[in-house]
Design a protein around this motif. Structure first.
Motif, PDB file in Angstrom:
ATOM      1  N   UNK A  48       0.893  -1.276  -0.145  1.00 23.70           N
ATOM      2  CA  UNK A  48      -0.237   0.087   0.033  1.00 23.70           C
ATOM      3  C   UNK A  48       0.906   1.335   0.072  1.00 23.70           C
ATOM      4  N   UNK A  49       2.006   1.212   0.926  1.00 23.41           N
ATOM      5  CA  UNK A  49       2.737   2.606   0.720  1.00 23.41           C
ATOM      6  C   UNK A  49       3.473   2.677  -0.244  1.00 23.41           C
ATOM      7  N   UNK A  50       3.946   1.685  -1.029  1.00 26.46           N
ATOM      8  CA  UNK A  50       4.752   1.751  -2.475  1.00 26.46           C
ATOM      9  C   UNK A  50       3.532   2.342  -3.410  1.00 26.46           C
ATOM     10  N   UNK A  51       2.556   1.693  -3.726  1.00 26.70           N
ATOM     11  CA  UNK A  51       1.494   2.202  -4.634  1.00 26.70           C
ATOM     12  C   UNK A  51       1.110   3.410  -4.421  1.00 26.70           C
ATOM     13  N   UNK A  52       0.878   4.002  -3.192  1.00 30.04           N
ATOM     14  CA  UNK A  52       0.345   5.213  -2.904  1.00 30.04           C
ATOM     15  C   UNK A  52       1.478   6.261  -2.808  1.00 30.04           C
ATOM     16  N   UNK A  53       2.705   6.141  -3.243  1.00 31.81           N
ATOM     17  CA  UNK A  53       3.615   6.907  -3.373  1.00 31.81           C
ATOM     18  C   UNK A  53       3.892   7.127  -4.528  1.00 31.81           C
ATOM     19  N   UNK A  54       3.412   6.483  -5.676  1.00 33.79           N
ATOM     20  CA  UNK A  54       3.431   6.725  -7.002  1.00 33.79           C
ATOM     21  C   UNK A  54       2.388   7.547  -7.705  1.00 33.79           C
ATOM     22  N   UNK A  55       2.637   7.900  -8.717  1.00 30.36           N
ATOM     23  CA  UNK A  55       1.878   8.998  -9.347  1.00 30.36           C
ATOM     24  C   UNK A  55       0.527   8.044  -9.761  1.00 30.36           C
TER      25      UNK A  55
END
Length: 133
Positions: free
Chosen positions: A69-76
Motif C-alpha cells: 500500500x505504501x509503495x503504490x500510494x507513493x506513485x503518481x
C-alpha cells in the motif's frame, strides 16, 4: 520467449457479456435498496476487499500488505484502462502459480451469487457500509 496469446474478438465479446451480466445482477440486488451499491466507488471498495481477502488466504501478512500500500500510494496516479488490464494479467499469473483455475473459481463465485438470497447480500453490504467500507 513465448508471447502471451491475445483474445479473439469473439472471446472479448463473450467476456464483455459476462461482465455485463455480473453488473446487471448487482443492479438487480441493490436497485431497490441502495443505488450507491452499484456505483463505481462501492464496486471498487468491494474489489479491494476481495483482493485483500485473496492476499490473506494466500498467506500475506499485514506488514507485507501495508508495504505494498505504501509503495503504490507513493506513485503518481496511473491510467484506469492500463491498471485494470495489468490487474487482470497479474491475477491470471497468480492463479496459475497457485494452481487454481481462475475460470473455475470465477464460475463458482457466480454460482454462489446466483444461489444466495438477495436479502442476505443486502444485509452483508449494509454491515460493511456501517464499518465504513
Amino acid at each position: 520467449m513465448k508471447r502471451i496469446e491475445t483474445l479473439s474478438p469473439q472471446e472479448i465479446n463473450a467476456r464483455n457479456i459476462r461482465q455485463s451480466s455480473v453488473y446487471e445482477r448487482v443492479r438487480e440486488i441493490f436497485r431497490e435498496k441502495d443505488l450507491a451499491e452499484v456505483g463505481a466507488e462501492t464496486r471498487l471498495l468491494r474489489f479491494v476487499e476481495n483482493a485483500l481477502e485473496l492476499a490473506l488466504a494466500s498467506g500475506m501478512t499485514l506488514d507485507r500488505a501495508n508495504a505494498v500500500l505504501d509503495e503504490v500510494f507513493s506513485r503518481s496516479v496511473g491510467d484506469l484502462h492500463t491498471e485494470l488490464g495489468q490487474t487482470m494479467v497479474a491475477l491470471q499469473a497468480f492463479a496459475t502459480s497457485a494452481g487454481v483455475s481462475l475460470a473455475e473459481a470465477e464460475d463458482a463465485a457466480v454460482i454462489r451469487a446466483n444461489e444466495t438470497d438477495p436479502e442476505v447480500l443486502r444485509t452483508r453490504q449494509a454491515e460493511k457500509r456501517a464499518k465504513g467500507l
